[in-house]
Design an enzyme around this catalytic site. Structure first.
Site, PDB file in Angstrom:
ATOM      1  N   TYR A   1       5.613  -8.359  16.824  1.00 43.15           N
ATOM      2  CA  TYR A   1       5.719  -7.397  15.727  1.00 43.15           C
ATOM      3  C   TYR A   1       6.189  -6.039  16.237  1.00 43.15           C
ATOM      4  CZ  TYR A   1       4.119  -3.810  12.467  1.00 43.15           C
ATOM      5  OH  TYR A   1       4.050  -2.705  11.665  1.00 43.15           O
TER       6      TYR A   1
ATOM      7  N   GLN B   1       0.813  -1.208   0.000  1.00 42.78           N
ATOM      8  CA  GLN B   1       0.000   0.000   0.000  1.00 42.78           C
ATOM      9  C   GLN B   1       0.854   1.269   0.000  1.00 42.78           C
ATOM     10  OE1 GLN B   1      -4.002  -0.611   2.322  1.00 42.78           O
ATOM     11  NE2 GLN B   1      -2.384  -1.507   3.570  1.00 42.78           N
TER      12      GLN B   1
ATOM     13  N   TRP C   1      -2.861   2.088  11.595  1.00 45.06           N
ATOM     14  CA  TRP C   1      -4.144   1.829  10.945  1.00 45.06           C
ATOM     15  C   TRP C   1      -4.107   2.219   9.459  1.00 45.06           C
ATOM     16  CZ3 TRP C   1      -8.731   3.264  14.687  1.00 45.06           C
ATOM     17  CH2 TRP C   1      -8.452   2.794  15.973  1.00 45.06           C
TER      18      TRP C   1
ATOM     19  N   ASP D   1       2.798   2.572  15.753  1.00 44.05           N
ATOM     20  CA  ASP D   1       2.295   2.880  17.098  1.00 44.05           C
ATOM     21  C   ASP D   1       2.513   1.715  18.058  1.00 44.05           C
ATOM     22  OD1 ASP D   1       0.297   1.667  15.294  1.00 44.05           O
ATOM     23  OD2 ASP D   1      -0.994   1.617  17.063  1.00 44.05           O
TER      24      ASP D   1
END
Length: 289
Positions: free
Chosen positions: A125, A11, A150, A102
């Site tokens: 992760y 993306q 997100w 985050d």
């Protein structure tokens, strides 16, 4: 200027390359066939051969739940490959943009995390991304560490696409409502990253779209923007256990962007509307109910 972008098929990498095209900046968008991120020597050799002025490292192991069982693979990609990239950038004098998350924070409280607040990842992760950050900080002077959350973009799988797919078979959905954060539209993030790499304003940044929401609120807005009648019911994270624990608080302060003179990304509601329009343009939206 010549830039190497890793993760072109993902993306963020895809939108970064689109933005570099718009700016007429020379680049190469690398994919898996160019080099295997689990092979540190291959990674280094590719960079040496290409001789970029900067690397924007968008590729990563991002299967958060799988990482709990694939610790070795996750760390090969998110730690060992990052070390190889950072060492090579150092040897050729190239800048490095490292995309973080985050998830490096413990996710407690309700305050916005500052860039230097205490780190305590809750999962494999998150720890791998934090270790990558530390490698970059240790080995390089010309670096940008950019924490995002997100993520959604046109070229890949994300929460929005999952919700739209579920809407084809569900009129009611139960979504977690006690995890609070900010969506990040890669089409908005990409211009910021390209502006950073053209500057010498090195350091750590938080870069998400403006505004906060819960996953349940995000889902409600997705269906509203797409004109779909799906009822969303909130539930606590404790009612939906996952293999990897998620932070409840993903709020991140943008003070470092302000200090460096970089613009904030648009509000997430606006980003969502534009993304839905983008999906509509490529025929990726389900029929309105």
């Amino acid at each position: 200027m010549k830039i190497l972008v890793t993760g072109y098929s993902g993306q963020l990498g895809f939108d970064v390359c689109r933005e570099l095209d718009r700016r007429k900046i020379s680049y190469y968008g690398a994919v898996r066939r160019d080099f295997d991120l689990t092979d540190a020597d291959a990674v280094s050799q590719f960079i040496i051969n290409y001789k970029p002025d900067a690397v924007i490292h968008c590729a990563a192991y991002t299967a958060v739940d799988k990482a709990e069982d694939e610790v070795g693979l996750c760390r090969k990609i998110n730690v060992d490959a990052v070390r190889a990239i950072a060492m090579t950038c150092c040897s050729i004098g190239a800048k490095l943009v490292y995309i973080s998350t985050d998830y490096v924070f413990p996710g407690d409280g309700e305050e916005f995390y500052e860039i230097n607040d205490a780190k305590k990842p809750l999962n494999v992760y998150g720890q791998s991304k934090l270790d990558g950050e530390r490698i970059v900080e240790t080995l390089l002077e010309k670096y940008f560490i950019v924490r995002i959350s997100w993520v959604f973009g046109i070229n890949g799988h994300n929460f929005i696409r999952s919700m739209l797919n579920l809407s084809k078979t569900h009129n009611n959905l139960t979504i977690v409502d006690d995890q609070i954060g900010s969506p990040t539209y890669t089409a908005d993030l990409a211009p910021l990253l390209c502006s950073m790499v053209q500057s010498d304003k090195y350091g750590i940044y938080h870069a998400t779209n403006e505004g906060i929401c819960s996953w349940a609120e995000f889902a409600e807005n997705i269906f509203m923007s797409a004109g779909l009648k799906v009822r969303v019911t909130g539930q606590p994270s404790s009612a939906y256990p996952t293999r990897a624990k998620r932070p409840l608080n993903s709020r991140m302060s943008k003070k470092s962007l302000d200090k460096a003179g970089f613009k904030h990304l648009p509000d997430w509601h606006d980003a969502l509307r534009r993304y839905i329009y983008e999906l509509q343009a490529v025929g990726a939206l389900p029929e309105k109910q």
